[in-house]
Design a protein around this motif. Structure first.
Motif, PDB file in Angstrom:
ATOM      1  N   ALA A 111       3.091   6.112  -5.655  1.00 13.58           N
ATOM      2  CA  ALA A 111       2.794   6.193  -7.091  1.00 13.58           C
ATOM      3  C   ALA A 111       1.624   7.138  -7.336  1.00 13.58           C
ATOM      4  O   ALA A 111       1.616   7.879  -8.321  1.00 13.58           O
ATOM      5  N   GLY A 112       0.646   7.123  -6.444  1.00 15.77           N
ATOM      6  CA  GLY A 112      -0.490   8.037  -6.564  1.00 15.77           C
ATOM      7  C   GLY A 112      -0.077   9.483  -6.403  1.00 15.77           C
ATOM      8  O   GLY A 112      -0.573  10.369  -7.109  1.00 15.77           O
ATOM      9  N   ILE A 113       0.843   9.744  -5.485  1.00 13.20           N
ATOM     10  CA  ILE A 113       1.338  11.113  -5.291  1.00 13.20           C
ATOM     11  C   ILE A 113       2.070  11.585  -6.538  1.00 13.20           C
ATOM     12  O   ILE A 113       1.884  12.716  -6.994  1.00 13.20           O
ATOM     13  N   ARG A 150       3.773   1.718  -1.361  1.00 16.41           N
ATOM     14  CA  ARG A 150       4.302   1.965  -2.709  1.00 16.41           C
ATOM     15  C   ARG A 150       3.235   2.514  -3.632  1.00 16.41           C
ATOM     16  O   ARG A 150       3.503   3.393  -4.421  1.00 16.41           O
ATOM     17  N   SER A 151       2.012   2.019  -3.552  1.00 16.99           N
ATOM     18  CA  SER A 151       0.968   2.530  -4.430  1.00 16.99           C
ATOM     19  C   SER A 151       0.566   3.934  -4.024  1.00 16.99           C
ATOM     20  O   SER A 151       0.171   4.730  -4.861  1.00 16.99           O
ATOM     21  N   ALA A 152       0.676   4.277  -2.746  1.00 14.95           N
ATOM     22  CA  ALA A 152       0.389   5.642  -2.304  1.00 14.95           C
ATOM     23  C   ALA A 152       1.414   6.595  -2.900  1.00 14.95           C
ATOM     24  O   ALA A 152       1.070   7.688  -3.356  1.00 14.95           O
ATOM     25  N   HIS A 158       0.833  -1.206   0.000  1.00 14.81           N
ATOM     26  CA  HIS A 158       0.000   0.000   0.000  1.00 14.81           C
ATOM     27  C   HIS A 158       0.866   1.254   0.000  1.00 14.81           C
ATOM     28  O   HIS A 158       0.563   2.228  -0.654  1.00 14.81           O
ATOM     29  N   GLU A 164      -0.155  15.106 -13.104  1.00 19.85           N
ATOM     30  CA  GLU A 164      -1.405  15.642 -13.640  1.00 19.85           C
ATOM     31  C   GLU A 164      -1.506  17.142 -13.391  1.00 19.85           C
ATOM     32  O   GLU A 164      -1.884  17.899 -14.273  1.00 19.85           O
ATOM     33  N   ALA A 209       1.663  10.475  -9.605  1.00 20.62           N
ATOM     34  CA  ALA A 209       0.682  10.651 -10.688  1.00 20.62           C
ATOM     35  C   ALA A 209      -0.091  11.960 -10.517  1.00 20.62           C
ATOM     36  O   ALA A 209      -0.333  12.675 -11.493  1.00 20.62           O
ATOM     37  N   ALA A 210      -0.467  12.284  -9.285  1.00 17.35           N
ATOM     38  CA  ALA A 210      -1.193  13.533  -9.036  1.00 17.35           C
ATOM     39  C   ALA A 210      -0.316  14.741  -9.354  1.00 17.35           C
ATOM     40  O   ALA A 210      -0.783  15.730  -9.928  1.00 17.35           O
TER      41      ALA A 210
END
Length: 92
Positions: free
Chosen positions: A40-42, A36-38, A34, A48, A44-45
């Motif tokens: 990756a989300g940061i 690592r995916s958090a 979790h 964007e 990606a945001a």
């Protein structure tokens, strides 16, 4: 030292303890993934937001480069440029 403060897992004798130990290990694995995916989300945001900001600035620059006559031909007034650039970048 009092032994009542320590919990001893005897996997051969207590199936309940084995189940609790397995659940804790699975949770630790899930938690690590979790994290690592958090991250990756940061990332990606951030990308964007950067792309939207770049689109806003590019649109603003292009519209400001037009003459008043060209803007009028498009049905625009110079006072509308910032709003149009914002809508182009940040509207869904």
């Amino acid at each position: 030292m009092q032994s009542q403060h320590f919990h001893h897992f005897d996997l051969n004798n207590d199936a309940n303890d084995a189940h609790r130990l397995t659940n804790k290990m699975a949770y630790a694995t899930d938690h690590s993934t979790h994290g690592r995916s958090a991250f990756a989300g940061i990332v990606a945001a951030f990308r964007e937001r950067s792309a939207r900001r770049r689109l806003y600035k590019d649109t603003l620059r292009e519209l400001n480069s037009l003459s008043s006559r060209e803007l009028s031909d498009l049905g625009l007034h110079r006072s509308m440029i910032r709003r149009i650039a914002y809508q182009a970048a940040y509207s869904a």
